[in-house]
Design a protein around this motif. Structure first.
Motif, mmCIF file in Angstrom:
data_model
loop_
_atom_site.group_PDB
_atom_site.id
_atom_site.type_symbol
_atom_site.label_atom_id
_atom_site.label_comp_id
_atom_site.label_asym_id
_atom_site.label_seq_id
_atom_site.Cartn_x
_atom_site.Cartn_y
_atom_site.Cartn_z
ATOM 1 N N ASP A 53 -3.841 3.716 2.361
ATOM 2 C CA ASP A 53 -3.461 3.918 3.757
ATOM 3 C C ASP A 53 -2.022 3.545 4.084
ATOM 4 N N PRO A 76 -6.826 2.696 9.136
ATOM 5 C CA PRO A 76 -5.508 2.934 9.746
ATOM 6 C C PRO A 76 -5.258 4.418 10.032
ATOM 7 N N HIS A 113 -5.989 -0.049 -1.552
ATOM 8 C CA HIS A 113 -7.398 -0.349 -1.293
ATOM 9 C C HIS A 113 -8.287 0.494 -2.203
ATOM 10 N N HIS A 155 0.834 -1.215 0.000
ATOM 11 C CA HIS A 155 0.000 0.000 0.000
ATOM 12 C C HIS A 155 0.861 1.254 0.000
ATOM 13 N N HIS A 162 2.553 -1.458 4.689
ATOM 14 C CA HIS A 162 1.870 -0.165 4.782
ATOM 15 C C HIS A 162 2.823 0.938 5.261
#
Ligand code: AMP
Ligand code: ZN
Ligand code: FE
Ligand code: FE
Length: 286
Positions: free
Chosen positions: A14, A134, A39, A9, A250
């Motif tokens: 996020d 998040p 996402h 990501h 992430h």
């Protein structure tokens, strides 16, 4: 051994690294291929592909679609998608609208619980990307409402917790169809998050998705034990599904997950990319 990471990501969703930072980190980490799977958005792909032009790394355009699940979380990954496909754009618009409607509802719930989070704070945190849970978790840490991101999920944000609002509006079959219409390959992400209690339950879900056209199973994953990974590879092989893997990196949003190696020992063979490409060619020649 050539390695890859097929689940990551960026700031488009996020993650905390920009697409170009992520591509540079992947090359510096010695990976041969990296898939960008934000996402419900493809807005990080162009920058990532451009960054890879100057570097010795293969970037695969991807997306991670959130779909309706009976329990747990179900995410479907799309690889080698045409990011400009009208069918994909149409689906992303629907899902992004649902996300935009959900965020203020979660803010209101938290405000009712006495936590002074605001949409402005979340938008600043998302740096122009799409706001997700998040970001809420990091805001709750900054406000001192909880000590860690994990505590924020456990107390407020996870499914069933007081501030949780559902966002998925897309059926798994429609996600798979959308990915196929965008000339991509559809893979079930992180099966552990389905929270199946038995192997039979898991196999039942996988078989329903296979009937809907699923192409692959994410077997290598940061939260999967070695035993579960082997079990998933067995399930995939029995059904002719592509075996894939990724860390779900992430950046700072999940500091315990490292690009390429997850919680430490994860190694995702480049063979996964070969398998995806073979599947892609089989699809386009049918
Ligand atoms: P959203 O798409 O806004 O629902 O947020 C999904 C993100 O939240 C994913 O990156 C997940 O990894 C993360 N997430 C979901 N559930 C949890 C949990 N229980 N603990 C930590 N992170 C989670
Ligand atoms: Zn995420
Ligand atoms: Fe996911
Ligand atoms: Fe993910």
């Amino acid at each position: 051994m050539k390695l890859c990471d097929l689940h990551t990501h960026t700031t488009a969703s996020d993650g905390s690294d920009s697409p170009s930072e992520l591509v540079r980190l992947a090359e510096a980490s010695g990976l041969s291929a990296l898939a960008i799977t934000d996402h419900d958005t493809v807005s990080g792909i162009e920058e990532a592909l451009r960054a890879s032009d100057q570097l010795n790394i293969e970037v695969i355009p991807g997306v991670e679609l959130s779909v309706i699940a009976n329990k747990g979380n179900m995410h479907i990954l799309g690889y080698f998608i045409d990011k400009d496909s009208p069918a994909l754009q149409e689906t992303l618009n629907i899902v992004q609208k649902a996300r935009a409607e959900r965020n203020p509802k979660m803010v209101a719930r938290l405000n009712e619980l006495g936590i002074g989070v605001s949409m402005t704070m979340l938008e600043d945190m998302a740096q122009g990307g799409q706001v997700g849970r998040p970001h809420f978790a990091r805001a709750l840490v900054e406000l001192g409402a909880v000590r860690t991101v994990q505590e924020a999920f456990d107390r407020y944000l996870k499914r069933g917790a007081p501030a949780y609002c559902p966002k998925s509006v897309l059926k798994p079959v429609d996600a798979i169809e959308t990915i196929h219409r965008a000339n991509g390959v559809a893979v079930l992400a992180h099966p552990f998050s389905l929270k199946c209690e038995t192997r039979g339950e898991l196999v039942g879900i996988v078989d329903e998705l296979v009937a809907a056209g699923l192409d692959g199973l994410e077997c290598y994953y940061s939260e999967h034990s070695k035993e579960f990974t082997q079990e998933l590879i067995g399930i995939a092989r029995q059904r002719g599904l592509v075996v894939t893997g990724g860390t779900d990196y992430h950046g700072k949003a999940k500091p315990y997950i490292k690009l390429g190696s997850g919680k430490g020992g994860l190694k995702i063979p480049y063979e996964c990319v070969h398998e995806l490409k073979t599947r892609l060619h089989e699809r386009s020649s049918n």
